[in-house]
Design a protein around this motif. Structure first.
Motif, PDB file in Angstrom:
ATOM      1  N   SER B 213       6.036 -20.886  -2.330  1.00 61.32           N
ATOM      2  CA  SER B 213       5.533 -19.639  -1.753  1.00 61.32           C
ATOM      3  C   SER B 213       4.741 -19.923  -0.483  1.00 61.32           C
ATOM      4  CB  SER B 213       4.618 -18.940  -2.769  1.00 61.32           C
ATOM      5  OG  SER B 213       4.126 -17.748  -2.224  1.00 61.32           O
ATOM      6  N   PHE B 215       2.233 -17.901   0.395  1.00 61.06           N
ATOM      7  CA  PHE B 215       0.859 -17.458   0.126  1.00 61.06           C
ATOM      8  C   PHE B 215       0.610 -17.529  -1.382  1.00 61.06           C
ATOM      9  CE2 PHE B 215       2.109 -15.329   4.042  1.00 61.06           C
ATOM     10  CZ  PHE B 215       1.008 -15.538   4.862  1.00 61.06           C
ATOM     11  N   ASP B 216      -0.650 -17.777  -1.764  1.00 63.55           N
ATOM     12  CA  ASP B 216      -0.959 -17.764  -3.191  1.00 63.55           C
ATOM     13  C   ASP B 216      -1.339 -16.348  -3.625  1.00 63.55           C
ATOM     14  OD1 ASP B 216      -3.573 -17.276  -2.443  1.00 63.55           O
ATOM     15  OD2 ASP B 216      -4.292 -19.311  -2.844  1.00 63.55           O
ATOM     16  N   LYS B 220      -3.966 -16.413   0.229  1.00 60.69           N
ATOM     17  CA  LYS B 220      -4.302 -17.551   1.099  1.00 60.69           C
ATOM     18  C   LYS B 220      -3.030 -18.327   1.432  1.00 60.69           C
ATOM     19  CE  LYS B 220      -8.857 -18.038  -0.958  1.00 60.69           C
ATOM     20  NZ  LYS B 220      -9.593 -18.719  -2.024  1.00 60.69           N
ATOM     21  N   THR B 222      -0.239 -21.068   1.912  1.00 62.03           N
ATOM     22  CA  THR B 222       0.117 -22.315   1.206  1.00 62.03           C
ATOM     23  C   THR B 222       1.329 -22.922   1.931  1.00 62.03           C
ATOM     24  OG1 THR B 222       1.459 -20.984  -0.304  1.00 62.03           O
ATOM     25  CG2 THR B 222      -0.737 -21.598  -1.062  1.00 62.03           C
ATOM     26  N   ASP B 224       1.722 -25.750   3.220  1.00 62.46           N
ATOM     27  CA  ASP B 224       2.046 -27.147   2.932  1.00 62.46           C
ATOM     28  C   ASP B 224       2.576 -27.327   1.513  1.00 62.46           C
ATOM     29  OD1 ASP B 224      -0.335 -26.499   1.777  1.00 62.46           O
ATOM     30  OD2 ASP B 224      -1.463 -28.219   2.545  1.00 62.46           O
ATOM     31  N   ASP B 225       2.904 -26.217   0.847  1.00 55.74           N
ATOM     32  CA  ASP B 225       3.574 -26.262  -0.458  1.00 55.74           C
ATOM     33  C   ASP B 225       4.835 -27.133  -0.315  1.00 55.74           C
ATOM     34  OD1 ASP B 225       5.383 -25.661  -2.536  1.00 55.74           O
ATOM     35  OD2 ASP B 225       4.574 -23.641  -2.783  1.00 55.74           O
ATOM     36  N   GLN B 412      -1.107 -25.072   8.151  1.00 50.86           N
ATOM     37  CA  GLN B 412      -1.958 -24.764   6.996  1.00 50.86           C
ATOM     38  C   GLN B 412      -3.430 -24.820   7.389  1.00 50.86           C
ATOM     39  OE1 GLN B 412      -1.360 -23.618   4.119  1.00 50.86           O
ATOM     40  NE2 GLN B 412      -3.330 -23.946   3.094  1.00 50.86           N
ATOM     41  N   THR B 416      -5.647 -21.514   7.377  1.00 48.78           N
ATOM     42  CA  THR B 416      -6.755 -21.482   6.412  1.00 48.78           C
ATOM     43  C   THR B 416      -8.066 -21.121   7.125  1.00 48.78           C
ATOM     44  OG1 THR B 416      -5.641 -23.131   5.058  1.00 48.78           O
ATOM     45  CG2 THR B 416      -7.994 -22.832   4.655  1.00 48.78           C
TER      46      THR B 416
END
Lengths: 291, 420
Positions: B213, B215-216, B220, B222, B224-225, B412, B416
């Motif tokens: 995803s 975004f979480d 926020k 994500t 670098d998932d 990221q 962030t």
């Protein structure tokens, strides 16, 4: 105040009013806003932050940073001022005679300047297309490489400079053609009688005579290049990455995309200051040369 | 006009016009007639006549209401013009809005929530779940009303590709296979700092269908998932193999139309334009997006409509009638069949007009079914800028400025920093 001067003020009043409403007032308002975390959708929600927007700029707090966009802008300005002035002067020298071919050439070069930038930027996107574009077709017909003009960070800025030179050189050329009509023919003839070749005549006679026009062209090119926006917005949107993200584009980006109107206003004020300082410095340099 | 002057003029226009107090005047005349304005960007192809025809039908059914359509050439201009008009105290009654724009509009209290009106709506209950979710902001209130909704599909040249790939792995191998003799399997625009485009959104969709995803749950970033990095790497590898090209100005459509591309991954809104680009040279296939290891994923695209606060109650009542009319099953079926946009309710799909459309476009049924599961990240204050940062990272990776993992790690970090 004399009766004549009253009439004079009356005649310039409409122009002054338009200038005040569309230039002076917005400039003053922009400086005021740069001191706020400004919400222009609902001004009552704006907060005074003093010099914070300017401090954020100096610290490079945004992405891309102010310093990165300043460097990108400098590359564009230098390319446009040096390239545009040299090219405009060269074309003017070629087309200085008032025959039919020269008149056609002048019209052809100047025509680009009066075309809308949005429309021609889109046309150039097609010309720069790395797979179907006419420029790569031409390069490949000459066994040249295929260039991703707008997608390669190394070529995106040169591509925009080429487009901007194509679009803007007609205006510079007209300035120089106007200047060339005022150059003394007698001085040129005297130089030739004294044995000067064409290049020496140009360098030692024509160019010094054109100095006021060169200074004017450089000042105008500097201002235009500092404020350039349309071609960057349409052709690359500041990319790839941030390789073509200039100060002018960042003003738009921060104001209308990121809703940081206060920071955008601070950027605009700095852009205004840089423009004013450069124009002033060029004028001073010109006067020193004349002395 | 320079950006500098644009900012200044917008502000001065705002100050001057607000001082003049033009907003909030009652447009309702004494004879009960009401005039409302709808700012939109439905200026191209079949969109404009379809919207004008719907508006004429509404005015015929509601003779006391006049709807003035304020047409803008594209979404970017619409956004800029809308902000300028709001700043000038001259808001339209209604405007098309991208949900990401709505965060600032709602936060500035210049649009109104629609919850009270929705409670009495005759159409809302039949909306697909994805559509309902897309009307809300993070505060849970409904700030928007659905209008032109779309989702991504795969358009393909049936002369080059017999059957649409069912999985992303299938698509990748097909792209490599067809990329020869001047054909590049897929061309896409990834966007950049001023706006995300389809190619970058596709990276997010691929990651999502593989369990990742952008975004979480708190919104926020994500980026670098590992699944996002993997998805971007797959694009980089395709490009290295000559199976993916990046461009601007609808590159997928250009390549498909020129028979130099096998696929265009665009939203259903591109159907009419792709058909025009192909101009009968071959039969174009349309299918839902391939699936990942975790099944299908799609992104709800298109815009909603917001109602502005700086209007009278009579105007808002009239505007609500117009919104309900546009969303009614009959009108939505007409709109969807004319434009290719998706019907927002199951009732609309049952209307004769849409049934006719489905006969010609059997793929539409499978795509519409995804409206119950498709999502769009609930926009927050930082979402729009974060997505632009993500698009810049994709652009950097595909232009060779950085590898995928480094580009996404940098994105990221930058995104962030925007989270509040």
């Amino acid at each position: 105040m004399t009766r004549d001067s009253r009439w004079a003020y009356l005649f310039i009043a409409p122009a002054v009013a338009v200038f005040a409403v569309f230039t002076i007032l917005p400039s003053i308002a922009t400086f005021g806003i740069s001191l706020f975390d400004w919400n222009w959708l609902n001004m009552s929600r704006s907060e005074m932050v003093g010099a914070q927007n300017y401090l954020d700029m100096i610290k490079g707090a945004t992405t891309p940073s102010f310093w990165s966009t300043l460097a990108t802008t400098a590359v564009f300005v230098i390319s446009m001022v040096a390239g545009g002035t040299a090219l405009g002067l060269a074309i003017a020298m070629l087309l200085r005679k008032s025959n039919r071919i020269s008149m056609f050439g002048r019209s052809a070069v100047f025509l680009a300047f009066v075309t809308p930038q949005v429309a021609t930027s889109i046309a150039w996107i097609w010309m720069y297309n790395d797979r179907f574009g006419v420029l790569n077709a031409l390069l490949q017909s000459l066994n040249g490489p295929r260039i991703d003009w707008l997608g390669d960070p190394a070529f995106a800025m040169p591509a925009i400079v080429i487009y901007s030179l194509w679009h803007g050189t007609g205006f510079t050329m007209m300035i120089f053609i106007g200047g060339l009509t005022s150059v003394s023919k007698e001085l040129g003839e005297a130089a030739r009688v004294d044995g000067a070749n064409r290049w020496q005549e140009f360098w030692h006679v024509t160019l010094p005579e054109l100095r006021p026009f060169v200074i004017f062209a450089v000042v105008i090119a500097t201002i235009n290049a500092l404020q350039a926006f349309t071609q960057f917005f349409v052709m690359t949107s500041g990319g790839p990455g941030h390789s073509t993200s200039t100060l002018g584009l960042q003003v738009y980006q921060q104001a209308f995309v990121s809703h940081h109107a206060g920071y955008a206003a601070a950027l605009a004020v700095v852009l205004f200051a840089i423009t004013a300082v450069m124009a002033f410095a060029q004028q001073r340099f010109s006067r020193r040369l004349e002395q | 006009m320079s950006a500098f002057r644009l900012v200044g003029l917008t502000v001065v226009a705002g100050l001057v016009l607000t001082a003049c107090g033009s907003g909030g005047e009652d447009a309702a005349s004494t004879d009960g007639k009401v005039e409302i304005t709808f700012m939109h960007a439905m200026s191209g192809g079949a969109h404009k006549p379809a919207l004008e025809a719907a508006t004429e039908r509404f005015e015929a059914a509601s003779p006391d209401i006049t709807v003035n359509l304020l047409e803008q050439p594209d979404y970017s201009t619409l956004n800029t013009k809308l902000q300028s008009q709001v700043a000038a105290g001259d808001s339209p009654t209604l405007s098309q809005v991208n949900p990401n724009w709505t965060v600032a509009l709602a936060d500035s209290e210049v649009i109104v929530p629609l919850d009270e009106r929705i409670a009495t709506s005759s159409t809302y209950e039949s909306f697909y779940q994805g559509i309902k979710d897309d009307m809300k902001l993070v505060d849970g209130k409904n700030w928007m009303w659905p209008f032109n909704k779309s989702m991504y599909v795969q358009y393909y040249n049936t002369d080059m590709v017999k059957d649409a790939p069912a999985t992303w792995d299938d698509l990748e191998s097909t792209l490599v296979d067809v990329s020869k003799d001047g054909v590049v399997g897929l061309s896409t625009d990834v966007g950049g700092a001023t706006g995300i485009a389809g190619g970058s959104e596709m990276v997010g969709i691929i990651a999502n269908s593989n369990g990742g995803s952008l975004f979480d749950a708190e919104g926020k970033p994500t980026f670098d998932d590992p699944k996002v990095v993997e998805a971007l790497n797959s694009f980089v590898e395709l490009q290295e193999k000559g199976a993916l090209a990046v461009g601007k100005n609808y590159p997928g459509q250009q390549a498909l139309g020129a028979e130099k591309g096998a696929f265009d991954l665009s939203t259903v809104a591109a159907l009419e334009y792709n058909l025009a680009a192909i101009d009968g040279k071959f039969e174009m296939g349309v299918a839902p997006l391939p699936e990942g290891t975790e099944g299908a994923s799609n992104l709800i695209s298109g815009t909603n409509i917001a109602m502005f606060a700086d209007t009278t109650e009579a105007e808002q009542d009239a505007a609500w009638q117009y919104l309900e009319f546009l969303a009614s099953p009959e009108e939505m079926a007409e709109w969807a069949s004319a434009t290719g946009y998706l019907p927002i309710s199951s009732e609309a799909t049952e209307q004769p007009a849409y049934q006719e459309f489905v006969k010609e476009n059997a793929w539409a049924t499978d795509v519409v079914a995804q409206l119950d599961t498709a999502t769009r990240p609930t926009p927050r204050e930082w979402t729009q800028d974060s997505l632009n940062i993500f698009a810049t990272a994709v652009s950097n990776a595909l232009s060779g400025s950085a590898n995928a993992a480094d580009a996404l790690a940098e994105a990221q970090k930058n995104a962030t920093a925007l989270v509040k």
